[in-house]
Each structure stands twice: as structure tokens, then as C-alpha cells.
Write an enzyme that holds these catalytic residues in place. Structure first.
Site, PDB file in Angstrom:
ATOM      1  N   VAL A  88      37.233  55.016  72.618  1.00 21.32           N
ATOM      2  CA  VAL A  88      36.988  56.051  71.623  1.00 21.32           C
ATOM      3  C   VAL A  88      38.217  56.029  70.372  1.00 21.32           C
ATOM      4  O   VAL A  88      39.200  55.325  71.390  1.00 21.32           O
ATOM      5  CB  VAL A  88      37.695  57.295  72.921  1.00 21.32           C
ATOM      6  CG1 VAL A  88      37.612  58.767  72.380  1.00 21.32           C
ATOM      7  CG2 VAL A  88      36.657  57.583  73.930  1.00 21.32           C
ATOM      8  N   GLU A  89      37.747  56.172  69.574  1.00 23.68           N
ATOM      9  CA  GLU A  89      37.961  55.742  68.774  1.00 23.68           C
ATOM     10  C   GLU A  89      38.447  56.968  67.641  1.00 23.68           C
ATOM     11  O   GLU A  89      37.970  57.510  66.830  1.00 23.68           O
ATOM     12  CB  GLU A  89      37.687  54.828  67.338  1.00 23.68           C
ATOM     13  CG  GLU A  89      37.872  53.236  68.552  1.00 23.68           C
ATOM     14  CD  GLU A  89      37.752  52.203  67.473  1.00 23.68           C
ATOM     15  OE1 GLU A  89      38.274  52.068  66.105  1.00 23.68           O
ATOM     16  OE2 GLU A  89      37.262  51.109  67.449  1.00 23.68           O
TER      17      GLU A  89
END
Ligand SMILES: *[C@@H]1O[C@H](CO)[C@@H](O)[C@H](O)[C@H]1NC(C)=O
Ligand SMILES: *[C@@H]1O[C@H](CO)[C@@H](O)[C@H](O)[C@H]1NC(C)=O
Ligand SMILES: *[C@@H]1O[C@H](CO)[C@@H](O)[C@H](O)[C@H]1NC(C)=O
Ligand SMILES: *[C@@H]1O[C@H](CO)[C@@H](O)[C@H](O)[C@H]1NC(C)=O
Length: 408
Positions: A88-89
Site C-alpha cells: 500500500v503506497e
């Protein structure tokens, strides 16, 4: 911090072409209003949005035997590993990355990826670590170079000038990375994130990077046996019927349906699949990846307009190769601050792409996200955006869109 993105990894699909004798039956009344092609993050996101807006006359055609698209896990040596998107960036920033609450709601196991100690973990070609002070100076220089590139990008935008590559901005500063550590850092900053080198990476789409600017600079690695794909299943189960075991049983989702042809006219769309089925609808939402669109596996009738074909062909599907190795024992340093170190491999990748519908055929997918292309949240948000455009057309008859091809 790569791979939080839905890496544009292409599976090579061998399509068996079946010649069909086709006769159309008139069953218009029962036809789905919207045929969604592809059940990856963007297709499922778009379908949920349409469903939430009351457009429940839907049909989702998925080529494989599962949903999730390029978010996909596999069992490697007794462990569940992610073949595609892994991070999850963009977390802990001014806005909430929509994927983050989904991951937390499902209590997926995640690990904060701490790259802060990387300057202590940069290995020399000749073996051994660089001295930290030496490495630190190179890291500071790389940060300055990135800041300079951001400044150049901002000034290009302000003066409405053409986009340039990241490498071109580095040349402007007369600071093209050339020593091994400079090149390793350049790789870490760009290739690792965008799956392609600065030479072919758009400056304006990456410096600054909306993902980190808007959602934050933290990235979390998803390592849960249930897989990152759980988030796609969770969205799907909010609008598709399931059985008591939680399995999706909704007849509107059809797996193993390889779309071969999309016919579109002012009165609707007709979609043909490899197994000879024919589906009619008011509209089509195509969420196939840009790689699938480029290989012409889907035949559009009539041909897509030239500007759309150009937009599709202009972009490269970067191949991000993940290699999992299992060793009989740990020979690497372990403990806090040693998880990441620099290494390099070959990649190629991205350019920006425009989003616009063609008649009754709409496109979605991470590649259609102006700000977040290449990312899981890009796929999710693109699904919502594309669905909203379609909803506006179906419900309010507003079918003209501001997004137009360059030069029109
Ligand atoms: C992977 O496969 C092995 C052997 O088939 C099985 O024992 C294990 O539980 C599987 N692990 C996961 C995470 O699916
Ligand atoms: C970038 O622009 C800011 C604001 O104008 C300036 O303070 C900074 O020095 C610039 N950085 C570089 C590396 O040119
Ligand atoms: C690891 O290091 C970070 C700072 O670099 C620190 O905040 C964190 O508490 C450490 N974690 C452990 C388990 O020691
Ligand atoms: C950073 O990495 C070095 C080298 O692997 C290690 O010795 C050190 O303990 C780490 N420092 C922190 C703060 O995690």
C-alpha cells in the site's frame, strides 16, 4: 518501494480463436445496461460504483477463473507470496489512501517498509558496505537532484511547456548519475518505483508524485496468507451475492469469459466471448490492462478512433519481474534497519495516458488514472471516476466529457 503499484506485469495468454456462426436474438429488455470487462480492482470498483448508483443491470466478464487481476497471490514453497501488487503506497499523508482503510478493516498483515537506514545498507561492487558518511553524501545529493527535478517540473507546468524525461532534468542540472552509488540511488528512486529508467520516465507525472504528495510517503508491505486480493473480494462482496460460505455466486459475474469482440453503436454494445457467447448491453466498461489492449486481443467494431489507438499504443507495459528465492539458512544481516539494501535489475515502463470514453465504450484501469497510474489506489479510483462519467451519461444524459485527446 516498488510493487505497491499494480505492476504492469503481463501474463502471456494464448487465445484460441473460434469462428462463430452468429445470429442475434432480440432480448433487449433483459440485456444488462452495462457490461464490465475485467474483474480486477478497477473493474470491480467501477461495477460497485454503478451498482451503488442504482445501475444493477450489470454483467461482469472476467477472462480468468478468479477476480483481482494483477493483484494475485501464489503459494511459493509453503508461503503465500504476491505475484503482483505488494505494497500500500502512500500512507500517513494529508489525504487517506482509500486502500489503507480497506486493508485495515480486513486486518491484513502489513509491515511498514522503513527505508530510512538504507544509507547504512548500501553494498559496494567490490563487496562490503559503503562507509555511512560517504553513502549519506550520495543520498543527500540524490535528494537534491530530485528536488531540482520537482522544481523543473513545476516550472514546465506553469509555463505550459512540453513534458520532458527525468534524465533531461538531470542533464539540466549537469548532474547525471554516473558513479556506482549515484546510479544505484537513481535506480532506487526511479526504476524501482516506476519500473523504467529516468531516460523514458515522464518528469511531470513523477516529480512531484501525487501518490506521495497527497497520501503520504509511507509504504506498507502486505504479507498476509489471505493475499492482497482480499481487498478486491471485499469490495465485490459488497454488491455481488454470496453463499453462506462467503463465495461469490452472483450470476452477474461470469468467470472464464475471454472477450474477443466489442461492437458498439449509438444504440448499445454487443460483446462476444471466446466460448461463443454473445452479450448485449447499453454500455461497455473496458477495464482490460493497456497491455491487453495493445495486443489487439479485443477486436473493436468499428475500430477505435485514431486518437484513442494512439493513446493506447503510446504507452509501454513495463515488466516488473519479482524473483523469490528461498535459502537453506540466513546469511544476511537481520534485525531492525537491515531489511532493505540496494540492488539492481532490468526494467522498463511507464508513460502517462489520457482517459476518455469512446461512444458507449468507456475505459478504466490504473492506466487511465491521471495522478495515480500504476498503483492499486489508481485502479480503484479510476474505476470510480469512469463509473461516475458513465452514470452521468446514463442518468443525466450528460455524455460529453471535458477530457479530450491532446491537440483537439
Ligand atoms: C502452500 O502449499 C503447501 C503444500 O501444498 C501447504 O501445506 C500450505 O498450507 C500452503 N500455504 C499457503 C499459505 O497457502
Ligand atoms: C527548488 O525551489 C525552491 C523554491 O523556489 C528553492 O528554495 C530550492 O532551492 C530549489 N531547489 C533546487 C535544488 O533547485
Ligand atoms: C526500529 O528502529 C526504528 C528507528 O529506526 C525505531 O523507531 C523502532 O522502534 C525500532 N524497532 C525495534 C523493534 O527495535
Ligand atoms: C542500519 O543498518 C546497519 C547495517 O546493516 C545496522 O548495523 C544498524 O544497526 C542499522 N541501524 C538502525 C538504526 O536500524
Amino acid at each position: 518501494m516498488a510493487l505497491g503499484r499494480v505492476k504492469k506485469t503481463m501474463a502471456v495468454a494464448v487465445a484460441v480463436v473460434v469462428v462463430l456462426a452468429v445470429h442475434f436474438t432480440r432480448t433487449m429488455a433483459l440485456d444488462p445496461t452495462v457490461i464490465v470487462i475485467g474483474a480486477g480492482m478497477s473493474g470491480i470498483s467501477a461495477a460497485k460504483m454503478l451498482s451503488d448508483a442504482g445501475i444493477k443491470n450489470l454483467l461482469i466478464l472476467e477472462a480468468t477463473d478468479r477476480i483481482g487481476g494483477r493483484i494475485h497471490k501464489t503459494n511459493f514453497s509453503g508461503l503465500s507470496v504476491e505475484m503482483g501488487a505488494n505494497w500500500v503506497e502512500g500512507v500517513n499523508g494529508p489525504q487517506v489512501n482509500p486502500i489503507w482503510p480497506m486493508v485495515n478493516k480486513l486486518k491484513l498483515k502489513t509491515f511498514f517498509s522503513n527505508y530510512d537506514n538504507l544509507s547504512s545498507n548500501t553494498y559496494q561492487q567490490t563487496g562490503g558496505l559503503y562507509k555511512e558518511s560517504f553513502a549519506k553524501a550520495a543520498f543527500d545529493m540524490a535528494d537534491k537532484l530530485s528536488e531540482f527535478s520537482t522544481n523543473v517540473s513545476t516550472s514546465l507546468t506553469a509555463s505550459r511547456l512540453e513534458d520532458i524525461s527525468i534524465l533531461a532534468s538531470q542533464r539540466l542540472m549537469n548532474m547525471v548519475p554516473s558513479t556506482p552509488i549515484e546510479m544505484a540511488l537513481d535506480y532506487y528512486n526511479y526504476d524501482y518505483e516506476f519500473a523504467e529508467p529516468p531516460r523514458v520516465t515522464s518528469l511531470q507525472n513523477t516529480e512531484p508524485l501525487p501518490t506521495f504528495t497527497n497520501f503520504g510517503e509511507d509504504v506498507y508491505f502486505v504479507a498476509d496468507p489471505r493475499g492482497y486480493e482480499s481487498v478486491v473480494y471485499d469490495i465485490a462482496k459488497q454488491f455481488l451475492a454470496t453463499n453462506s460460505a462467503g463465495k461469490i455466486t452472483d450470476q452477474r459475474l461470469k468467470l472464464n469469459k475471454v472477450v474477443m469482440e466489442i461492437r458498439y453503436s449509438p444504440s448499445g454494445v454487443i460483446v462476444k466471448t471466446e466460448d461463443g457467447s454473445i452479450y448485449r448491453g447499453g454500455y461497455a466498461m473496458v477495464s482490460a490492462s493497456v497491455g491487453v489492449l495493445q495486443t489487439n486481443l479485443i477486436n473493436f467494431q468499428p475500430d477505435l478512433p485514431r486518437w484513442k489507438i494512439l493513446a493506447i499504443y503510446q504507452f509501454d507495459m513495463a515488466i516488473y519481474t519479482k524473483i523469490f528465492l528461498k535459502f537453506p539458512y540466513k546469511f544476511w544481516p537481520t534485525g531492525n534497519g537491515t531489511e532493505f539494501f540496494l540492488y539492481a535489475h532490468e526494467t522498463r515502463g511507464y508513460y502517462p495516458i489520457w482517459q476518455a470514453p469512446v461512444g458507449r465504450v468507456y475505459f478504466t484501469g490504473e492506466h487511465t488514472s491521471e495522478h495515480y497510474n500504476g498503483y492499486v489506489h489508481g485502479a480503484y479510483l479510476a474505476g470510480i471516476d469512469s463509473a461516475n462519467m458513465m452514470i452521468g451519461c446514463i442518468k443525466k444524459k450528460i455524455c460529453k466529457f471535458q477530457i479530450m485527446p491532446k491537440g483537439t
